[in-house]
Design a protein around this motif. Sequence first.
Motif, PDB file in Angstrom:
ATOM      1  N   CYS A   5       0.826  -1.201   0.000  1.00 53.44           N
ATOM      2  CA  CYS A   5       0.000   0.000   0.000  1.00 53.44           C
ATOM      3  C   CYS A   5       0.865   1.258   0.000  1.00 53.44           C
ATOM      4  CB  CYS A   5      -0.922  -0.009   1.216  1.00 53.44           C
ATOM      5  SG  CYS A   5      -2.153   1.304   1.210  1.00 53.44           S
ATOM      6  N   ARG A   6       0.555   2.197  -0.870  1.00 57.17           N
ATOM      7  CA  ARG A   6       1.171   3.534  -0.873  1.00 57.17           C
ATOM      8  C   ARG A   6       0.063   4.552  -0.645  1.00 57.17           C
ATOM      9  NH1 ARG A   6       5.536   6.216  -3.487  1.00 57.17           N
ATOM     10  NH2 ARG A   6       6.730   4.363  -2.913  1.00 57.17           N
ATOM     11  N   ARG A   7       0.150   5.290   0.469  1.00 56.59           N
ATOM     12  CA  ARG A   7      -0.815   6.355   0.749  1.00 56.59           C
ATOM     13  C   ARG A   7      -0.187   7.685   0.396  1.00 56.59           C
ATOM     14  NH1 ARG A   7      -3.946   5.119   6.356  1.00 56.59           N
ATOM     15  NH2 ARG A   7      -2.468   6.678   7.083  1.00 56.59           N
ATOM     16  N   LEU A   8      -0.969   8.525  -0.263  1.00 56.33           N
ATOM     17  CA  LEU A   8      -0.457   9.819  -0.702  1.00 56.33           C
ATOM     18  C   LEU A   8      -1.587  10.827  -0.782  1.00 56.33           C
ATOM     19  CD1 LEU A   8      -1.358  10.059  -3.964  1.00 56.33           C
ATOM     20  CD2 LEU A   8       0.404   8.312  -4.154  1.00 56.33           C
ATOM     21  N   LEU A   9      -1.217  12.074  -0.910  1.00 57.46           N
ATOM     22  CA  LEU A   9      -2.214  13.136  -1.076  1.00 57.46           C
ATOM     23  C   LEU A   9      -2.355  13.407  -2.561  1.00 57.46           C
ATOM     24  CD1 LEU A   9      -3.896  14.876   0.883  1.00 57.46           C
ATOM     25  CD2 LEU A   9      -2.223  16.701   0.550  1.00 57.46           C
ATOM     26  N   PRO A  10      -3.538  13.200  -3.141  1.00 57.08           N
ATOM     27  CA  PRO A  10      -3.698  13.400  -4.586  1.00 57.08           C
ATOM     28  C   PRO A  10      -3.480  14.853  -4.969  1.00 57.08           C
ATOM     29  CG  PRO A  10      -5.831  13.114  -3.524  1.00 57.08           C
ATOM     30  CD  PRO A  10      -4.794  12.823  -2.491  1.00 57.08           C
ATOM     31  N   SER A  11      -3.050  15.072  -6.196  1.00 52.85           N
ATOM     32  CA  SER A  11      -2.822  16.432  -6.667  1.00 52.85           C
ATOM     33  C   SER A  11      -4.122  17.211  -6.663  1.00 52.85           C
ATOM     34  CB  SER A  11      -2.227  16.395  -8.082  1.00 52.85           C
ATOM     35  OG  SER A  11      -3.087  15.697  -8.964  1.00 52.85           O
ATOM     36  N   GLY A  12      -4.026  18.506  -6.401  1.00 52.82           N
ATOM     37  CA  GLY A  12      -5.206  19.351  -6.346  1.00 52.82           C
ATOM     38  C   GLY A  12      -4.953  20.561  -5.474  1.00 52.82           C
ATOM     39  N   LYS A  13      -5.968  21.377  -5.311  1.00 52.10           N
ATOM     40  CA  LYS A  13      -5.861  22.585  -4.500  1.00 52.10           C
ATOM     41  C   LYS A  13      -6.743  22.455  -3.260  1.00 52.10           C
ATOM     42  CE  LYS A  13      -4.910  25.641  -8.424  1.00 52.10           C
ATOM     43  NZ  LYS A  13      -5.328  26.861  -9.171  1.00 52.10           N
ATOM     44  N   GLY A  14      -6.316  23.110  -2.205  1.00 54.71           N
ATOM     45  CA  GLY A  14      -7.088  23.102  -0.979  1.00 54.71           C
ATOM     46  C   GLY A  14      -6.905  21.822  -0.186  1.00 54.71           C
ATOM     47  N   ALA A  15      -7.620  21.747   0.938  1.00 56.20           N
ATOM     48  CA  ALA A  15      -7.537  20.589   1.817  1.00 56.20           C
ATOM     49  C   ALA A  15      -8.303  19.409   1.217  1.00 56.20           C
ATOM     50  CB  ALA A  15      -8.083  20.926   3.195  1.00 56.20           C
ATOM     51  N   ARG A  16      -7.761  18.223   1.320  1.00 52.98           N
ATOM     52  CA  ARG A  16      -8.373  17.015   0.767  1.00 52.98           C
ATOM     53  C   ARG A  16      -7.825  15.805   1.513  1.00 52.98           C
ATOM     54  NH1 ARG A  16      -4.548  19.497  -1.717  1.00 52.98           N
ATOM     55  NH2 ARG A  16      -2.843  18.434  -2.804  1.00 52.98           N
ATOM     56  N   PRO A  17      -8.589  14.739   1.579  1.00 53.01           N
ATOM     57  CA  PRO A  17      -8.123  13.539   2.281  1.00 53.01           C
ATOM     58  C   PRO A  17      -7.141  12.757   1.416  1.00 53.01           C
ATOM     59  CG  PRO A  17     -10.306  13.171   1.389  1.00 53.01           C
ATOM     60  CD  PRO A  17      -9.990  14.621   1.129  1.00 53.01           C
ATOM     61  N   PRO A  18      -6.256  11.964   2.018  1.00 50.69           N
ATOM     62  CA  PRO A  18      -5.338  11.132   1.237  1.00 50.69           C
ATOM     63  C   PRO A  18      -6.064   9.979   0.572  1.00 50.69           C
ATOM     64  CG  PRO A  18      -5.126  10.650   3.562  1.00 50.69           C
ATOM     65  CD  PRO A  18      -6.072  11.809   3.463  1.00 50.69           C
ATOM     66  N   GLU A  19      -5.390   9.346  -0.357  1.00 52.67           N
ATOM     67  CA  GLU A  19      -5.920   8.143  -0.984  1.00 52.67           C
ATOM     68  C   GLU A  19      -4.841   7.061  -0.958  1.00 52.67           C
ATOM     69  OE1 GLU A  19      -7.037   9.445  -4.877  1.00 52.67           O
ATOM     70  OE2 GLU A  19      -4.976   9.492  -5.635  1.00 52.67           O
ATOM     71  N   ALA A  20      -5.258   5.830  -1.091  1.00 51.67           N
ATOM     72  CA  ALA A  20      -4.329   4.707  -0.988  1.00 51.67           C
ATOM     73  C   ALA A  20      -4.329   3.901  -2.276  1.00 51.67           C
ATOM     74  CB  ALA A  20      -4.716   3.814   0.189  1.00 51.67           C
ATOM     75  N   TYR A  21      -3.141   3.492  -2.687  1.00 52.32           N
ATOM     76  CA  TYR A  21      -2.966   2.607  -3.832  1.00 52.32           C
ATOM     77  C   TYR A  21      -2.485   1.272  -3.289  1.00 52.32           C
ATOM     78  CZ  TYR A  21      -3.536   6.684  -6.765  1.00 52.32           C
ATOM     79  OH  TYR A  21      -4.058   7.801  -7.378  1.00 52.32           O
ATOM     80  N   CYS A  22      -3.233   0.224  -3.579  1.00 47.97           N
ATOM     81  CA  CYS A  22      -2.932  -1.086  -3.002  1.00 47.97           C
ATOM     82  C   CYS A  22      -2.771  -2.117  -4.106  1.00 47.97           C
ATOM     83  CB  CYS A  22      -4.042  -1.512  -2.039  1.00 47.97           C
ATOM     84  SG  CYS A  22      -3.720  -3.083  -1.220  1.00 47.97           S
ATOM     85  N   ILE A  23      -1.655  -2.826  -4.077  1.00 41.44           N
ATOM     86  CA  ILE A  23      -1.365  -3.895  -5.026  1.00 41.44           C
ATOM     87  C   ILE A  23      -1.421  -5.224  -4.283  1.00 41.44           C
ATOM     88  CG2 ILE A  23       0.388  -4.945  -6.508  1.00 41.44           C
ATOM     89  CD1 ILE A  23       1.417  -2.161  -7.128  1.00 41.44           C
ATOM     90  N   ILE A  24      -2.189  -6.172  -4.814  1.00 41.17           N
ATOM     91  CA  ILE A  24      -2.270  -7.520  -4.256  1.00 41.17           C
ATOM     92  C   ILE A  24      -1.430  -8.439  -5.138  1.00 41.17           C
ATOM     93  CG2 ILE A  24      -3.777  -9.442  -3.671  1.00 41.17           C
ATOM     94  CD1 ILE A  24      -4.098  -6.984  -1.892  1.00 41.17           C
TER      95      ILE A  24
END
Length: 469
Positions: free
Chosen positions: A143-162
């Motif tokens: 799993c890699r958690r990161l803050l998606p590109s964009g402006k203003g406050a936003r929640p992180p998202e996770a990329y998960c490889i099985i």
Amino acid sequence: MSNELDAGDHGPMKLLTTMFSSLQEKFHRDRSDRDSTLPRPTAPALVVTSARDQSHLFFEYLVVVSLRKKRGEGMYEPQITYQFPKLANMRCSQRAEEEKSLKAILLFCFPEGVNWAPLTEYASETFSFVLTEVDGSRRNGYCRRLLPSGKGARPPEAYCIISQVACFGLFSKIFDEVEKRRQISMAMIYPFMQSLREAPFPAPGNTVKIKSFIPESGTEVISLTRPLDSWLEHVDFRTLFRCLTDEEVLLVFASTVLERRIIFMADELSTLSQVLHAVAALLYPFTWQHTFISIVPSVLIDVVMAPTPYLLGVQKNKLDDVIDQSDVSVYGRIGDESTILPEKQQQELLQALCCRKDNSTSEELNKVVSDAFLSFFVKTVGHFPSHVKRRSGGEPGVFQIKSFCKASEPKGSRQFVKRFIQTQMFDLFIQEVERPPTQEGFFHQKIAEYQQSKKKEKAKRGWVRGLVV
């Protein structure tokens, strides 16, 4: 290596199953009506039943998990917003099985639960977990958690490889490429993952090259190299020794070899997963047989009350939830661990660990550390082959436990050996040894080298005594 939510017998597993079911009921009872038609996640969500053999592939699928705000509640819940390849491309039976495991992935990608707030800055982090199938085989979640590109406050998202492949370093590099493409466009991730899925997974020590096009940069060639020592490719001991002193590592090792309950606490998810996998790797050639959860989700925190051995990784903000368990070995809480290992072997381990260098590569560090602990097992229990009585006709052998204990040298190690042979990991190891002999592995090679060195040392001492006379 180790099994998340896997137990050595049916009793502990039943306890964990019941606990998980009740906690999941509490966690999901307030889902909206649109979810009522979906199967309610229960304990089997953490047990994957797929029988597909995809060991030749880099990965089975990639999912993107986003935090969506729940209407009128001010809380967030994780949802899968992207998947490659799509479940629609699978057979119906496969799709039903994967729907169960996807429920578990949501928990592990955001183990903190629903209490999130939008962020303007967030340092990306990489961690791993394990999904265990009913037949005992495992699939790894990266799993890699990161803050998606964009402006203003936003929640992180996770990329998960099985993936069926256990190789943390390799997938960390893959996530670097995924994150780079995510900053451009989500659409850039698909062709890269498609190229990766079509590439054969390299043999130990080999390299595979992936071609990928990026606007304004053109076609890039990405080299992915698999470590030569495949049994250590999921491990990086650097984080373990960054968090603990050499003496503390020995205390944790001592608790682990006697299969006690151990909780490691840290703030970062990446630290937890790397440390837990490193601790399990110290046991080679033995394997941890009990509950192993590198990152405990909030809804499963009551697992710390299980009366069976476990290795758990818990975030520090949950300290109050586990501190009352007085008989649990939490990092920093020391019992009789300092007296478990034979004193001579303790000193040899510390001397061997001092050989590592600050500027060493991961491969160099892994070799120094793994050789030190493997040498410990060679010297304390490496005489076991001489105490397996083989029968004729290819029938299983019989381990002579009494003669094995009496033959332990030096005598100071016998008390440790008597305690270690009572563990489940040693018992299962001996069960494998008792089977008809096959090609000897790495551990047997190290035993042979050690015994040869002892013979040479004995002959040298005899030669010196002859000169003196």
